[in-house]
Design a protein around this motif. Structure first.
Motif, mmCIF file in Angstrom:
data_model
loop_
_atom_site.group_PDB
_atom_site.id
_atom_site.type_symbol
_atom_site.label_atom_id
_atom_site.label_comp_id
_atom_site.label_asym_id
_atom_site.label_seq_id
_atom_site.Cartn_x
_atom_site.Cartn_y
_atom_site.Cartn_z
ATOM 1 N N SER A 720 0.818 -1.219 0.000
ATOM 2 C CA SER A 720 0.000 0.000 0.000
ATOM 3 C C SER A 720 0.849 1.266 0.000
ATOM 4 N N ASP A 721 1.974 1.257 0.724
ATOM 5 C CA ASP A 721 2.818 2.457 0.780
ATOM 6 C C ASP A 721 3.395 2.791 -0.590
ATOM 7 N N LEU A 722 3.848 1.772 -1.311
ATOM 8 C CA LEU A 722 4.389 2.002 -2.654
ATOM 9 C C LEU A 722 3.298 2.476 -3.605
ATOM 10 N N ARG A 723 2.128 1.905 -3.487
ATOM 11 C CA ARG A 723 1.001 2.304 -4.344
ATOM 12 C C ARG A 723 0.586 3.749 -4.060
ATOM 13 N N THR A 724 0.535 4.093 -2.800
ATOM 14 C CA THR A 724 0.147 5.458 -2.434
ATOM 15 C C THR A 724 1.180 6.475 -2.900
ATOM 16 N N GLU A 725 2.455 6.158 -2.727
ATOM 17 C CA GLU A 725 3.517 7.088 -3.142
ATOM 18 C C GLU A 725 3.494 7.286 -4.654
ATOM 19 N N THR A 726 3.231 6.220 -5.397
ATOM 20 C CA THR A 726 3.156 6.328 -6.855
ATOM 21 C C THR A 726 1.970 7.182 -7.280
ATOM 22 N N ALA A 727 0.819 6.944 -6.669
ATOM 23 C CA ALA A 727 -0.368 7.731 -7.023
ATOM 24 C C ALA A 727 -0.156 9.213 -6.716
ATOM 25 N N GLU A 728 0.442 9.501 -5.575
ATOM 26 C CA GLU A 728 0.710 10.903 -5.224
ATOM 27 C C GLU A 728 1.697 11.530 -6.209
ATOM 28 N N GLY A 729 2.733 10.768 -6.595
ATOM 29 C CA GLY A 729 3.696 11.292 -7.559
ATOM 30 C C GLY A 729 3.072 11.562 -8.910
ATOM 31 N N LEU A 730 2.238 10.642 -9.393
ATOM 32 C CA LEU A 730 1.565 10.860 -10.681
ATOM 33 C C LEU A 730 0.613 12.059 -10.609
ATOM 34 N N ALA A 731 -0.056 12.213 -9.481
ATOM 35 C CA ALA A 731 -0.943 13.365 -9.325
ATOM 36 C C ALA A 731 -0.158 14.674 -9.403
ATOM 37 N N LYS A 732 1.017 14.720 -8.792
ATOM 38 C CA LYS A 732 1.852 15.926 -8.871
ATOM 39 C C LYS A 732 2.313 16.187 -10.304
ATOM 40 N N LEU A 733 2.739 15.123 -10.992
ATOM 41 C CA LEU A 733 3.223 15.289 -12.368
ATOM 42 C C LEU A 733 2.103 15.757 -13.291
ATOM 43 N N MET A 734 0.905 15.248 -13.091
ATOM 44 C CA MET A 734 -0.217 15.650 -13.949
ATOM 45 C C MET A 734 -0.667 17.065 -13.629
ATOM 46 N N TYR A 735 -0.690 17.408 -12.358
ATOM 47 C CA TYR A 735 -1.160 18.746 -11.992
ATOM 48 C C TYR A 735 -0.203 19.836 -12.481
ATOM 49 N N THR A 736 1.108 19.542 -12.447
ATOM 50 C CA THR A 736 2.095 20.530 -12.907
ATOM 51 C C THR A 736 2.260 20.529 -14.422
ATOM 52 N N GLY A 737 1.601 19.601 -15.124
ATOM 53 C CA GLY A 737 1.678 19.585 -16.573
ATOM 54 C C GLY A 737 2.825 18.777 -17.136
ATOM 55 N N ARG A 738 3.553 18.058 -16.301
ATOM 56 C CA ARG A 738 4.645 17.230 -16.810
ATOM 57 C C ARG A 738 4.119 16.006 -17.542
ATOM 58 N N ILE A 739 2.948 15.542 -17.167
ATOM 59 C CA ILE A 739 2.303 14.411 -17.832
ATOM 60 C C ILE A 739 0.885 14.819 -18.199
ATOM 61 N N SER A 740 0.463 14.404 -19.390
ATOM 62 C CA SER A 740 -0.908 14.657 -19.823
ATOM 63 C C SER A 740 -1.432 13.358 -20.411
ATOM 64 N N SER A 741 -2.078 12.539 -19.586
ATOM 65 C CA SER A 741 -2.483 11.202 -20.009
ATOM 66 C C SER A 741 -3.867 10.881 -19.487
ATOM 67 N N ALA A 742 -4.786 10.597 -20.412
ATOM 68 C CA ALA A 742 -6.136 10.223 -20.017
ATOM 69 C C ALA A 742 -6.163 8.828 -19.404
ATOM 70 N N LYS A 743 -5.291 7.948 -19.888
ATOM 71 C CA LYS A 743 -5.276 6.582 -19.347
ATOM 72 C C LYS A 743 -4.781 6.564 -17.910
ATOM 73 N N LEU A 744 -3.751 7.355 -17.614
ATOM 74 C CA LEU A 744 -3.274 7.414 -16.237
ATOM 75 C C LEU A 744 -4.321 8.023 -15.321
ATOM 76 N N LEU A 745 -5.024 9.037 -15.804
ATOM 77 C CA LEU A 745 -6.089 9.638 -14.994
ATOM 78 C C LEU A 745 -7.191 8.620 -14.732
#
Length: 1012
Positions: A720-745
């Motif tokens: 769960s810790d690894l899953r949570t850290e990954t989700a938080e990291g992807l959320a940061k990357l998407m919010y800042t515009g580093r990633i733009s992916s409908a599948k990841l969302l």
């Protein structure tokens, strides 16, 4: 009954409506009339006749409320007064079988017969009157057991009523029917069920206000401190403050209450905790704050205890705070032999609170804290007394507990350095010397190294001086100066012994010759011999010194490198703290490079996980200061994130996310030019929509794909810790515009709804905040959400029965995505209403999906969703939607879907016809009333939004209010009403409005009398 009596009863009800009338006199006069009657049956019937006029009014009119109060007071006036206990006992002795007063029994019987009425107003007033009657009785009042059971059964039925106001009054009516000592008390069981399951906040508040405290009910009340509604949480804390002793709570419950209450999002809840709960606890502990800290276990919740103390300090005057200095001596410190965790934490909290007062608290701070030099010596003396346990001593729990306590006190003492006045050069140098000495001392506990380094760096403002200071300490710790002794040379020693023997023989021979010369009186020869003896003795002494020096081993100072795990961990901890405190603009120099090559990189290969983890933290932090280092070590971090232990993988993952946030995916292209990243799996899982347009040009697809595939796999991890850290990291990357992916969302949305993550509070909170912020940020983000709509819904609909996703409510997911893409939800919504919006595209997608298979089960869901969209007013979009809907009407067979589609089609056609009407027609009133209303208030003439649209303010909550939520707003919250902030009208307007809303029962009573 005579006509005069009827008039008297009618007049009593008429006068009771007036708020200014003295109801006590009214009750007394009517009671006197009642007591004079021989046949009271007609009075009962007439009384109920007039009471029925009141019971059919549901609105809380002042006149009706006054009559209800009057009826309750009159009915209970026949009960014996509380001070007439002797008379009551005499009556009980004379007539043991005497029942309740006939009038009171008659009223109760009437109300219990009325509680099943179809009219909700009657049910409401019946429960309200039962509540008033029971509440108006004396403390020692008694009622018949049969009546008690009947009231109990009726109210248990009414607490499940459809209308919240009825449930509120029924719950309040059962207040005096509780039996807390009975483990099977039905009232307590009903109360606990309401607290858990009732959808209306006011009903829950009513139960909270009247439930009796017991070991069974306390957990339910504690749970309401986490209620979704602010008013319920506020009342829960008030109930706990007033009814629950602090000793009735466990340490965990006390700490949890303070943690949640002091950090509640509502200011009013925080005020209740500070102004009601904490003073109540202190009052029960005789105002002893040290005793309060004992009740909180400060060693495991230091921050909560600190916040609690500061909240208490805010409500106390400065003079009182200075009087309670704790156990400070003349040096303004706590004696080392009497220091405890509680007194130390109180001292720290007081000093930090006074420090935060600014200039006002400076003078007070001088009274509770010594100068910097004195405190530095005090700190050094205590830290040196912290024992270092051996492996055998660590097995002894008492020894281990003692060391943990001393380490906790040491941490608080180190924190207190921040309150010292270090402007004076001498004091500051002394503090620096003590901190440096403690960091270099091997006996200093490892748990204090990070904190000592932080305080040391805080006293050094310049980054270069910081680097130099920490590097010197690391050098002293890792390469301490040690003395190396050389072995004694035996051959040289033997030669020196032989030489010494020769000199001794020569001396003896010279002394014998000297005696012979003296005896022969050859004084010239004797003088020569004497000089030679002196020379031989000097030679002998010299040989003896050489022998003594050769016998002692020669000690030389050498630097020996220590590579044991504890030393490496201490050095890496200091290095990590240094890199964290450095300015981001400060680049790595030769000193940092030397630490990288000699300490950080070799430690990554260490066999000890703690050393490797800290080395990865240092490496990740160091690469943030240098793009070159980031390019060089990116591949290493990626390998660690996939291969090492969980804790180390999480540290590497955080470093990777930080690098991508800082440098973007362009860093991967620069890295890939010299090194190759091994993909975790085939990159066919994700399409090439990973990076933003500005980064795509230079990024090799396989490199970026491999990163995203790795992150995507982490989302499926069982850890769960690894899953949570990954989700938080992807959320940061998407919010800042580093990633733009409908599948990841889509993956993140599914992860948020997945029942597997239900207990992961951090993940749920993070994603819940991210979705709202991301979608409201820009139109481009809403388009990404719209692209993820169909893939998300398809995944849920096609989920196998064995999958946890099969339990997810698809309609709730669709509702969320619709709200996230609502145009009015944007922070800066577009002013152009004819511009094609995201909901237009979403409508076309859903229509196309329904046309593919008109018999699919999701068609009904899509048809219902279409009516909740905010469509633009562009003609082209509406014509296309009209065409699609006409095709759907012809092929869809389901009646529910067909009605929804036809309704949507009519709305589009009507809106199109209204748009074609000339603008002048919009100014013509439809009727006289509408014209007058528009003339009186120009704001009312503004067009209302169409049914398929919403105002901007309606989307603020994020989700459409359900029918249950709408019904819950109907309750009036009688028990603890909360006022809603509105614009205050003028006194004249208020008076006029009040007169219009007053209800007078007299016309109804007179009309009934005329008809009769």
């Amino acid at each position: 009954m005579t006509a005069d009596t009827e008039i008297e009863l009618k007049e009593a009800f008429q006068r009771a409506q007036k708020g200014h009338n003295n109801k006590a006199k009214l009750v007394a006069s009517l009671k006197s009339r009642y007591n004079k009657l021989e046949d009271k049956t007609l009075f009962h019937e007439e009384f109920v006749h007039y009471l029925k006029y009141v019971m059919i009014v549901y609105k809380r009119e002042p006149a009706v409320e006054n009559v209800i109060e009057f009826v309750a007071k009159f009915a209970t006036s026949f009960q014996p007064p509380p001070n007439a206990e002797d008379e009551q006992q005499q009556e009980e002795e004379e007539e043991e079988d005497e029942d309740d007063h006939p009038f009171l029994s008659f009223i109760f019987n009437f109300l219990l017969e009325s509680h099943k009425a179809n009219n909700h107003a009657v049910r409401f007033r019946a429960c309200q009157l039962v509540n008033k009657l029971l509440g108006s009785m004396a403390e020692n009042a008694q009622i018949d057991d049969d009546l008690f059971d009947r009231i109990h059964q009726a109210m248990l039925v009414r607490v499940t009523d459809k209308f919240p106001n009825v449930r509120i009054q029924a719950a309040l009516a059962m207040t005096r029917l509780q039996q807390p000592r009975d483990p099977d008390c039905p009232t307590i069981n009903a109360y606990m069920l309401i607290l858990e399951n009732d959808s209306n906040a006011e009903v829950r508040r009513a139960v909270l206000s009247c439930i009796a405290m017991s070991p069974r009910t306390l957990p339910k009340v504690l749970k309401r401190t986490r209620d979704i509604k602010e008013n319920v949480r506020k009342l829960a804390y008030q109930v706990l403050a007033d009814k629950v002793h602090i000793k009735a709570l466990t340490i965990a419950q006390r700490v949890l209450l303070l943690q949640q209450g002091l950090h509640d999002t509502s200011e009013s809840v925080r005020e209740v905790v500070c102004n009601r709960l904490l003073p109540a606890w202190l009052l029960r502990l005789d105002g002893n704050m040290i005793e309060l800290l004992h009740r909180l276990d400060v060693e495991n919740c230091a921050e909560t205890a600190m916040e609690t103390l500061k909240a208490i300090f805010k409500n106390k005057p400065m003079e009182e705070l200075l009087q309670n200095k704790g156990q400070l001596d003349n040096r303004k410190v706590i004696p080392l032999d009497s220091i405890t965790c509680e007194t130390m934490l109180y001292w720290r909290a007081l000093c930090e609170f006074l420090k935060g007062k600014g200039d006002e608290g400076e003078e007070a701070l001088e009274q509770v804290l010594p100068d910097a030099a004195t405190y530095a010596d005090y700190l050094s003396g205590y830290l040196k007394e912290v024992p270092v346990l051996t492996e055998e001593q660590r097995a002894d729990f008492s020894q281990l507990e003692l060391v943990m306590t001393k380490e906790f006190i040491s941490q608080q003492l180190i924190h207190l350095i921040g309150c010292l006045d270090t402007n004076e050069e001498g004091g500051r140098k002394r503090v620096l010397a003590v901190l440096q000495g403690m960091l270099a001392l091997p006996q200093t506990p490892s748990s204090l190294v990070s904190l000592l380094t932080e305080k040391l760096l805080a006293l050094i403002p310049d980054d270069q001086r910081r680097i130099q200071a920490v590097a010197e300490i690391i050098s002293d710790v890792r390469e301490p100066i040690m003395e190396a002794s050389q072995p004694v040379d035996e051959k040289k020693s033997r030669r020196q012994q032989v030489k010494l023997a020769e000199v001794k023989v020569c001396i003896m021979e010279a002394k014998q010759a000297l005696e012979d010369c003296i005896a022969a009186q050859d004084f010239s020869r004797a003088a020569e011999l004497k000089d030679s003896i002196v020379a031989l003795e000097e030679q002998r002494n010299q040989v003896l010194e050489e022998i003594s020096e050769s016998n002692q081993p020669v000690d030389k100072e050498v630097h020996a490198e220590k590579n044991d795990p504890e030393t490496l961990l201490r050095c890496l901890t200091m290095c990590a703290e240094l890199l964290k405190q450095m300015n981001m603009k400060t680049r790595t120099g030769p000193t940092i490079s030397a630490l990288m090559s000699s300490l950080i990189l070799p430690s990554i290969a260490s066999a000890h996980p703690a050393v490797r983890n800290m080395a990865v933290v240092c490496l990740g932090t160091c690469t943030l200061h240098s793009r070159e280092l980031a390019k060089t070590h990116m591949v290493l971090l990626l390998q660690i994130a996939q291969l090492d232990e969980v804790k180390i993988r999480i540290s590497a993952l955080r470093a990777i996310i930080d690098l991508l946030l800082l440098f973007g995916f362009q860093l991967l292209s620069e890295t890939a030019s010299t090194q190759t990243v091994q993909p975790a799996q085939s990159p066919d899982k994700l399409e090439g929509d990973a990076a933003t347009a500005e980064d795509r040009a230079d990024i090799p697809e396989d490199t970026a794909q491999s990163i995203l595939v790795m992150l995507s796999e982490f989302l499926d991890s069982e850890v769960s810790d690894l899953r949570t850290e990954t989700a938080e990291g992807l959320a940061k990357l998407m919010y800042t515009g580093r990633i733009s992916s409908a599948k990841l969302l889509s993956r993140l949305v599914l992860l948020w709804y997945n029942p597997v993550t239900e207990d992961d509070v951090r993940l749920r909170h993070c994603l819940g905040v991210f979705f709202q912020l991301y979608a409201r940020e820009s139109r481009a983000h809403q388009e990404i959400v719209e692209e993820s709509f169909l893939p998300t819904v398809r995944t849920l609909l096609n989920a196998p029965v064995t999958s946890p996703l099969a339990e997810v409510d698809v309609s709730n997911v669709v509702e969320l995505l619709v709200e996230l893409t609502r145009p009015s939800a944007l922070i800066k919504p577009s002013d152009n209403t004819e511009e094609v919006c995201v909901h237009d595209y979403l409508a076309v997608r859903m229509c196309g999906e329904m046309l593919k298979d008109p018999t699919a089960p999701e068609v009904r869901l899509f048809a219902k969703t279409l009516s909740n969209l905010e469509l633009s007013r562009g003609e082209t979009v509406r014509e296309d939607l009209t065409t699609l809907l006409q095709k759907l009407v012809q092929v869809v067979k389901d009646r529910v879907c067909l009605r929804a589609l036809e309704k949507m089609l009519h709305q589009l056609v009507d809106s199109k016809e209204q748009a074609e009407v000339p603008d002048t027609s919009a100014l013509q009133p439809l009727d006289v009333n509408a014209d007058e209303a528009a003339t009186e208030d120009p704001s009312k003439s503004v067009k209302r939004p169409k049914r398929g649209q919403r105002k901007a303010s309606s989307a603020k909550g994020g989700r459409r209010p359900s029918r249950r939520a709408e019904s819950s707003e109907e309750s009036d919250g009688e028990n603890v009403p909360e006022s809603v902030p509105v614009v205050r009208p003028s006194r004249r307007a208020k008076t006029a409005a009040l007169e219009k809303t007053k209800l007078d029962l007299n016309p109804l009573i007179n009309q009934e009398a005329n008809v009769s």
